[in-house]
Design a protein around this motif. Structure first.
Motif, PDB file in Angstrom:
ATOM      1  N   UNK A  55       0.825  -1.203   0.000  1.00 17.38           N
ATOM      2  CA  UNK A  55       0.000   0.000   0.000  1.00 17.38           C
ATOM      3  C   UNK A  55       0.864   1.260   0.000  1.00 17.38           C
ATOM      4  N   UNK A  56       2.020   1.227   0.672  1.00 16.35           N
ATOM      5  CA  UNK A  56       2.942   2.363   0.662  1.00 16.35           C
ATOM      6  C   UNK A  56       3.502   2.573  -0.742  1.00 16.35           C
ATOM      7  N   UNK A  57       3.848   1.488  -1.374  1.00 17.41           N
ATOM      8  CA  UNK A  57       4.386   1.568  -2.727  1.00 17.41           C
ATOM      9  C   UNK A  57       3.335   2.115  -3.682  1.00 17.41           C
ATOM     10  N   UNK A  58       2.102   1.649  -3.561  1.00 14.01           N
ATOM     11  CA  UNK A  58       1.025   2.122  -4.424  1.00 14.01           C
ATOM     12  C   UNK A  58       0.766   3.608  -4.205  1.00 14.01           C
ATOM     13  N   UNK A  59       0.792   4.058  -2.955  1.00  9.15           N
ATOM     14  CA  UNK A  59       0.583   5.477  -2.666  1.00  9.15           C
ATOM     15  C   UNK A  59       1.701   6.307  -3.286  1.00  9.15           C
ATOM     16  N   UNK A  60       2.946   5.861  -3.143  1.00  6.27           N
ATOM     17  CA  UNK A  60       4.066   6.591  -3.728  1.00  6.27           C
ATOM     18  C   UNK A  60       3.939   6.647  -5.249  1.00  6.27           C
ATOM     19  N   UNK A  61       3.523   5.551  -5.845  1.00 10.18           N
ATOM     20  CA  UNK A  61       3.325   5.505  -7.304  1.00 10.18           C
ATOM     21  C   UNK A  61       2.211   6.466  -7.701  1.00 10.18           C
ATOM     22  N   UNK A  62       1.141   6.492  -6.917  1.00  8.08           N
ATOM     23  CA  UNK A  62       0.037   7.418  -7.176  1.00  8.08           C
ATOM     24  C   UNK A  62       0.472   8.866  -7.040  1.00  8.08           C
ATOM     25  N   UNK A  63       1.304   9.153  -6.048  1.00 12.14           N
ATOM     26  CA  UNK A  63       1.822  10.515  -5.865  1.00 12.14           C
ATOM     27  C   UNK A  63       2.681  10.934  -7.062  1.00 12.14           C
ATOM     28  N   UNK A  64       3.515  10.023  -7.554  1.00  7.53           N
ATOM     29  CA  UNK A  64       4.328  10.315  -8.738  1.00  7.53           C
ATOM     30  C   UNK A  64       3.446  10.594  -9.955  1.00  7.53           C
ATOM     31  N   UNK A  65       2.439   9.737 -10.138  1.00  2.35           N
ATOM     32  CA  UNK A  65       1.514   9.936 -11.255  1.00  2.35           C
ATOM     33  C   UNK A  65       0.785  11.270 -11.127  1.00  2.35           C
ATOM     34  N   UNK A  66       0.338  11.598  -9.919  1.00  2.30           N
ATOM     35  CA  UNK A  66      -0.389  12.840  -9.701  1.00  2.30           C
ATOM     36  C   UNK A  66       0.463  14.051 -10.051  1.00  2.30           C
ATOM     37  N   UNK A  67       1.727  14.017  -9.667  1.00  2.00           N
ATOM     38  CA  UNK A  67       2.627  15.128  -9.983  1.00  2.00           C
ATOM     39  C   UNK A  67       2.743  15.319 -11.499  1.00  2.00           C
ATOM     40  N   UNK A  68       2.858  14.234 -12.230  1.00  2.09           N
ATOM     41  CA  UNK A  68       2.937  14.305 -13.689  1.00  2.09           C
ATOM     42  C   UNK A  68       1.636  14.834 -14.276  1.00  2.09           C
ATOM     43  N   UNK A  69       0.509  14.336 -13.768  1.00  2.00           N
ATOM     44  CA  UNK A  69      -0.790  14.780 -14.271  1.00  2.00           C
ATOM     45  C   UNK A  69      -1.044  16.247 -13.944  1.00  2.00           C
ATOM     46  N   UNK A  70      -0.624  16.686 -12.765  1.00  3.93           N
ATOM     47  CA  UNK A  70      -0.794  18.095 -12.379  1.00  3.93           C
ATOM     48  C   UNK A  70      -0.024  19.022 -13.318  1.00  3.93           C
ATOM     49  N   UNK A  71       1.183  18.635 -13.697  1.00  2.05           N
ATOM     50  CA  UNK A  71       1.975  19.451 -14.624  1.00  2.05           C
ATOM     51  C   UNK A  71       1.278  19.551 -15.975  1.00  2.05           C
ATOM     52  N   UNK A  72       0.756  18.438 -16.444  1.00  2.00           N
ATOM     53  CA  UNK A  72       0.055  18.450 -17.730  1.00  2.00           C
ATOM     54  C   UNK A  72      -1.215  19.295 -17.648  1.00  2.00           C
ATOM     55  N   UNK A  73      -1.969  19.172 -16.550  1.00  4.42           N
ATOM     56  CA  UNK A  73      -3.192  19.957 -16.379  1.00  4.42           C
ATOM     57  C   UNK A  73      -2.864  21.447 -16.306  1.00  4.42           C
ATOM     58  N   UNK A  74      -1.754  21.801 -15.658  1.00  2.00           N
ATOM     59  CA  UNK A  74      -1.343  23.204 -15.562  1.00  2.00           C
ATOM     60  C   UNK A  74      -1.035  23.789 -16.939  1.00  2.00           C
ATOM     61  N   UNK A  75      -0.628  22.927 -17.875  1.00  2.00           N
ATOM     62  CA  UNK A  75      -0.372  23.369 -19.245  1.00  2.00           C
ATOM     63  C   UNK A  75      -1.649  23.387 -20.075  1.00  2.00           C
ATOM     64  N   UNK A  76      -2.772  23.053 -19.445  1.00  8.37           N
ATOM     65  CA  UNK A  76      -4.046  23.068 -20.150  1.00  8.37           C
ATOM     66  C   UNK A  76      -4.364  21.791 -20.902  1.00  8.37           C
ATOM     67  N   UNK A  77      -3.611  20.747 -20.655  1.00  9.10           N
ATOM     68  CA  UNK A  77      -3.851  19.480 -21.343  1.00  9.10           C
ATOM     69  C   UNK A  77      -4.931  18.683 -20.632  1.00  9.10           C
ATOM     70  N   UNK A  78      -5.652  17.893 -21.384  1.00 14.69           N
ATOM     71  CA  UNK A  78      -6.635  16.976 -20.797  1.00 14.69           C
ATOM     72  C   UNK A  78      -5.870  15.808 -20.208  1.00 14.69           C
TER      73      UNK A  78
END
Length: 104
Positions: A28-51
């Motif tokens: 569960x710790x590993x999954x949370x860390x993986x989710x946090x990494x994914x979220x950071x990537x998705x947040x950057x893309x969303x900030x650029x206006x990407x879907x």
């Protein structure tokens, strides 16, 4: 235009295979860390206006099918990850919600 991360597009970031979790960490710790990494990537893309998909969509529709194939020792054919990513990106609504990219 598709989301990008430090090493390429959202397709390559989402389709990257992950190693099994380290022996000193609970799954569960590993999954949370993986989710946090994914979220950071998705947040950057969303900030650029990407879907962007949510973290849950990436986990459910991209990573889970890949992990299940590995877990049950089924082959992962070349292009499987790319097809799964394309499917989740194609299914995104045309007009992103205000919190696009935020998983639940």
């Amino acid at each position: 235009m598709h989301a990008r991360c430090a090493t390429g597009t959202a397709r390559s970031c989402c389709a990257r295979s992950s190693p099994p979790w380290p022996p000193d960490r609970e799954p569960v710790e590993y999954l949370k860390a993986r989710g946090d990494d994914l979220q950071a990537t998705l947040d950057k893309a969303a900030a650029r206006g990407e879907r962007v998909p949510t973290v849950d969509e990436v986990l459910d529709f991209v990573l889970a099918p890949l992990y299940l194939r590995v877990l049950f020792r089924r082959p992962v054919e070349p292009g499987t990850g790319a097809r799964l990513v394309e499917r989740v990106l194609t299914a995104l609504p045309a007009d992103p919600a205000p919190n696009a990219g935020r998983g639940g």
